[in-house]
Each structure stands twice: as C-alpha cells, then as structure tokens.
Design an enzyme around this catalytic site. Structure first.
Site, PDB file in Angstrom:
ATOM      1  N   GLU A 165     -42.369  75.302  61.036  1.00  0.00           N
ATOM      2  CA  GLU A 165     -42.520  75.453  58.725  1.00  0.00           C
ATOM      3  C   GLU A 165     -41.746  74.217  58.522  1.00  0.00           C
ATOM      4  O   GLU A 165     -40.637  74.103  58.194  1.00  0.00           O
ATOM      5  CB  GLU A 165     -42.975  76.713  57.499  1.00  0.00           C
ATOM      6  CG  GLU A 165     -43.072  76.146  56.709  1.00  0.00           C
ATOM      7  CD  GLU A 165     -44.377  75.440  56.565  1.00  0.00           C
ATOM      8  OE1 GLU A 165     -45.240  75.725  56.814  1.00  0.00           O
ATOM      9  OE2 GLU A 165     -44.773  74.309  55.030  1.00  0.00           O
ATOM     10  N   GLU A 186     -37.178  66.127  49.029  1.00  0.00           N
ATOM     11  CA  GLU A 186     -38.164  66.987  48.629  1.00  0.00           C
ATOM     12  C   GLU A 186     -38.387  67.170  47.268  1.00  0.00           C
ATOM     13  O   GLU A 186     -37.789  68.066  46.740  1.00  0.00           O
ATOM     14  CB  GLU A 186     -38.842  68.133  49.444  1.00  0.00           C
ATOM     15  CG  GLU A 186     -39.818  68.803  49.512  1.00  0.00           C
ATOM     16  CD  GLU A 186     -40.688  70.202  49.996  1.00  0.00           C
ATOM     17  OE1 GLU A 186     -41.198  70.507  50.280  1.00  0.00           O
ATOM     18  OE2 GLU A 186     -39.424  70.914  50.686  1.00  0.00           O
TER      19      GLU A 186
END
Length: 195
Positions: free
Chosen positions: A4, A129
C-alpha cells in the site's frame, strides 16, 4: 506480495492532449471526495506549449457552484490549509477565492479546493502527501523534465499521462516510478485490483 503505497500522484499533460477532456478529468481526479482518494492527482506537470491555456481552463472548471464534502476531520483540513499557506508564503500563486465556497471556514473540516501555480519541489505541497483538495501545477519544457519531476517523490501509487500518442505514453510510462500509470485517465480503480 502487495504494497500500500502513499500517494502524491502526478499527471503529465503533453501538448497533443485533448485539452477539454484532460482538464475536466483532472479537475475531477484532483477534487473528487475532497481530494481524499489514495489515487487522487496532487501535482500536475504541463508542457509549456499549452500551460497557460491549461491553467486558465482548469481554474475555470473548478467551479464555486460545486460543493465539496468535508475532510475526514478538522485536523486533516488544517494540515492542507497549512501546506497551502506555506506554499503561498514561498511564492506560489493561489487561483481559487475560498470565500466563494461558503462552507470553507477555519476550525472546520470543510475547505474550498485550491489550485496553485508558481510551485516548486522545494514546497511541501509538491512533495508531501496532502490527501485533500489542493493541486499544484508546474510548467515543464519536455517529456524528460516531466519524468524527472514525476519521479522526484517518495510516493508512488499511481500516475497519469495525457496525450493522443500511445507510443509516447508507453515510453514515458516505462520510466515512471509508480505502481500504476494510466493514459488519459486518473483516479480510477478497477474492481479486479487486489487493493
């Protein structure tokens, strides 16, 4: 084995793209679910030949009559607001007037979308992010420069290449350090994917 990966997903817009389709799809890919998608577009590299037209159309497509839902929590919205404020203090230009989005209020999880230009990779908004409704748009002069900036990230979940030239997309895509790359599509999950 599956990984992930974090997302700071880039898009590269070549001068031969279908501009209208590309803009509409990238606005959706950046702001769907208030930008809270693992595969959301968070940074866009646009070839200099169409940069001005792209930015103008992208900003126009980010319409105030579209209501965005809340961020997952106020702390998440505060993080994105801080990235935006820091980028602006470092020279980025904000294109969206947050006052046009009445729900956008500090201390709440509601935020207006934001489009930033004059961004660099010295800004957190282009390297960390965000997971929220903000996108930075940078001008590039070539495929090679776009590849360089797309790969200048610790994250690598997905990427997209916008062009009418499938051979060019394959050549570029083979050089992108990402888990998945798309041609003329973004923030798309196939039901057959394991994750």
């Amino acid at each position: 084995t599956g990984l992930e990966l974090g997302g700071k997903d880039p898009a590269y817009v070549r001068p031969d793209c279908d501009l209208k389709y590309t803009v509409e799809t990238l606005v959706d890919g950046s702001f769907f679910n208030s930008g809270q998608c693992c595969c959301a577009i968070e940074r866009i590299y646009v070839h200099a030949d169409i940069y001005d037209a792209f930015v103008e159309a992208f900003v126009a497509e980010t319409k105030p009559e579209t209501t965005l839902g809340p961020m997952v929590k106020t702390k998440a919205a505060d993080f994105v607001r801080a990235q935006i404020a820091e980028a602006i203090s470092q020279g980025a230009k904000a294109h969206i007037d947050a006052s046009l989005f009445p729900a956008d209020k500090p201390g709440t999880p509601y935020m207006a979308p934001q489009v930033l230009t004059n961004v660099t990779h010295g800004m957190r908004v282009m390297t960390e992010e965000s997971f929220g409704p903000v996108v930075g748009i940078m001008k590039v002069s070539s495929d090679d420069e776009a590849i360089h900036f797309m790969n200048d990230s610790d994250f690598g979940l997905s990427a997209s290449i916008w062009t009418r030239d499938a051979d060019a997309a394959l050549k570029i895509g083979d050089q992108i350090e990402t888990g998945t790359w798309f041609m003329n599509r973004c923030d798309y999950l196939d039901p057959a994917l394991a994750w």
